[in-house]
Design an enzyme around this catalytic site. Structure first.
Site, mmCIF file in Angstrom:
data_model
loop_
_atom_site.group_PDB
_atom_site.id
_atom_site.type_symbol
_atom_site.label_atom_id
_atom_site.label_comp_id
_atom_site.label_asym_id
_atom_site.label_seq_id
_atom_site.Cartn_x
_atom_site.Cartn_y
_atom_site.Cartn_z
ATOM 1 N N ASP A 48 141.047 -130.340 43.965
ATOM 2 C CA ASP A 48 139.745 -129.876 42.651
ATOM 3 C C ASP A 48 140.949 -130.463 41.330
ATOM 4 O OD1 ASP A 48 140.754 -127.399 43.157
ATOM 5 O OD2 ASP A 48 138.603 -126.593 43.103
ATOM 6 N N CYS A 94 157.870 -145.765 36.090
ATOM 7 C CA CYS A 94 157.267 -144.277 36.934
ATOM 8 C C CYS A 94 158.725 -143.469 36.688
ATOM 9 C CB CYS A 94 156.944 -145.765 37.848
ATOM 10 S SG CYS A 94 156.008 -143.122 38.689
ATOM 11 N N CYS A 108 151.953 -144.404 38.223
ATOM 12 C CA CYS A 108 152.233 -146.171 37.536
ATOM 13 C C CYS A 108 150.925 -145.006 37.181
ATOM 14 C CB CYS A 108 152.221 -146.375 38.709
ATOM 15 S SG CYS A 108 153.460 -146.162 39.467
ATOM 16 N N ASN A 118 129.816 -122.951 46.640
ATOM 17 C CA ASN A 118 130.287 -124.381 47.127
ATOM 18 C C ASN A 118 128.809 -125.096 48.004
ATOM 19 O OD1 ASN A 118 133.423 -122.932 47.817
ATOM 20 N ND2 ASN A 118 133.305 -123.250 46.231
ATOM 21 N N LEU A 119 128.588 -124.340 48.381
ATOM 22 C CA LEU A 119 127.312 -124.915 49.334
ATOM 23 C C LEU A 119 126.664 -125.954 48.969
ATOM 24 C CD1 LEU A 119 126.761 -121.042 51.339
ATOM 25 C CD2 LEU A 119 128.583 -122.882 51.741
ATOM 26 N N GLN A 120 126.142 -126.200 47.947
ATOM 27 C CA GLN A 120 125.678 -127.323 47.140
ATOM 28 C C GLN A 120 126.277 -128.600 47.620
ATOM 29 O OE1 GLN A 120 127.884 -128.697 44.966
ATOM 30 N NE2 GLN A 120 125.929 -129.778 43.816
ATOM 31 N N CYS A 159 135.146 -129.277 37.844
ATOM 32 C CA CYS A 159 133.172 -129.434 38.272
ATOM 33 C C CYS A 159 133.163 -128.150 38.277
ATOM 34 C CB CYS A 159 133.347 -129.614 40.170
ATOM 35 S SG CYS A 159 134.141 -131.523 40.383
#
Length: 253
Positions: free
Chosen positions: A129, A247, A176, A70-72, A190
Site C-alpha cells: 500500500d 531504464c 519503465c 481494515n475490515l471494510q 488509502c
C-alpha cells in the site's frame, strides 16, 4: 496425477475440467511457490483465491497488525483478529481454507536489497500500500529475474500489470513506466484518500488470475500492458507499455 490425492482431485475438479489446466496444470500449481507482499486490501483476495486454486506454497510478507479500519476491504481478516499480526491472521484463515498447501509468513517489510528473498519464488505478487515497497519489489525482482505481478488501488480506481524484463527485450519493468515514485504527499494513501473495498477485491482477484496464468504459461500475459479499472464509470482500459532502453533498473547499462 500421481502427485494429486483423491481429496485434491475432488477439491479442484472444476478447474481440472479446463483444458488449459487439467491434471498436469494442477500439478504445476501444487509445485508452485508464490510470495505475496501485503496481507491487506489486495493481498487478502489474492491469497484466498491462490490458496483455493491449490498453489502449493504461499508466503505472506507483512509487518502490520489487523486494525478495525481494515475490515471494510481486507476480507482475509475478521473482528476477532483485530490486534493480531496480519501474517498470523492470514495464515490461520488460509490453512483453514486449504489444508493441502503450505503457508509461510514473514513479519517484515520488503527492502530493495531483498534479491535473494524474492529469488526463491516463482512469482511475486505485490499488494503493498505504499510506493517505497512497490518500487523495492520491482527492483529486487528485476535483479533476481523473478516475475512480478503488481497492483494498486485508490478511491474508485485500480491498476495491474505484470513485469518480467528477464523474459526478453519487449518486457518492461515498473520503472519503465514510472521511473521514480511520486514525491511524498503528491499521491494520497488509502488512509488519506479512501478506497472502495470492492475495487481492492477486483484488482486482487485479477492479480491472482495473472499469477496463475504465469505459472501455467497460459493465455496472454499482462506484461507490456497496464490494465486500469474505473469503478465509477464501469470502464476497463489497457495501455501498452514498452521497455525503456535507458531504464535505470532493467535498461542496457
Amino acid at each position: 496425477m500421481e502427485n494429486l490425492s483423491v481429496n485434491e482431485l475432488r477439491r479442484y475438479s472444476r478447474q481440472l475440467m479446463l483444458p488449459e489446466i487439467g491434471p498436469a496444470g494442477q500439478e504445476k500449481l501444487k509445485k508452485a511457490r508464490v510470495l505475496v507482499i501485503g496481507g491487506g486490501g489486495l493481498g487478502s483476495p489474492a491469497l484466498l483465491y491462490l490458496a483455493a486454486a491449490g498453489i502449493g506454497t504461499l508466503c505472506v510478507v507483512d509487518d502490520d497488525l489487523v486494525d478495525e479500519t481494515n475490515l471494510q476491504r481486507q476480507v482475509l481478516h475478521d473482528a476477532a483478529g483485530v490486534g493480531l499480526p496480519k501474517v498470523d491472521s492470514a495464515a490461520a484463515k488460509l490453512t483453514a481454507l486449504n489444508p493441502h498447501i503450505a503457508i509461510r509468513t514473514m513479519k517484515r517489510r520488503l527492502e530493495p536489497d531483498d534479491v535473494e528473498l524474492v529469488r526463491d519464488w516463482d512469482v511475486v505478487l505485490d499488494g503493498s500500500d505504499n510506493f517505497r515497497t512497490r518500487f523495492a519489489a520491482n527492483d529486487a525482482c528485476v535483479a533476481a529475474r523473478t516475475t512480478l505481478v503488481s497492483g494498486a488501488v485508490l478511491r474508485f480506481r485500480g491498476q495491474i500489470s505484470t513485469y518480467k524484463p528477464h523474459a526478453g527485450p519487449e518486457h518492461p519493468c515498473l520503472r519503465c513506466l514510472f521511473p521514480e515514485p511520486p514525491a511524498e504527499g503528491e499521491v494520497p494513501s488509502c488512509a488519506e484518500g479512501g478506497v472502495l473495498g470492492t475495487v481492492a477485491g477486483m484488482i486482487g482477484v485479477l492479480q491472482a488470475t495473472e499469477t496463475i496464468k504465469e505459472i501455467l504459461g497460459i493465455g496472454r500475459s499482462l506484461s507490456g500492458r497496464l490494465l486500469t479499472w474505473d469503478a465509477l464509470n464501469a470502464t476497463l482500459s489497457t495501455i501498452e507499455v514498452s521497455r525503456d532502453p535507458s531504464c535505470a533498473v532493467c535498461g542496457a547499462h
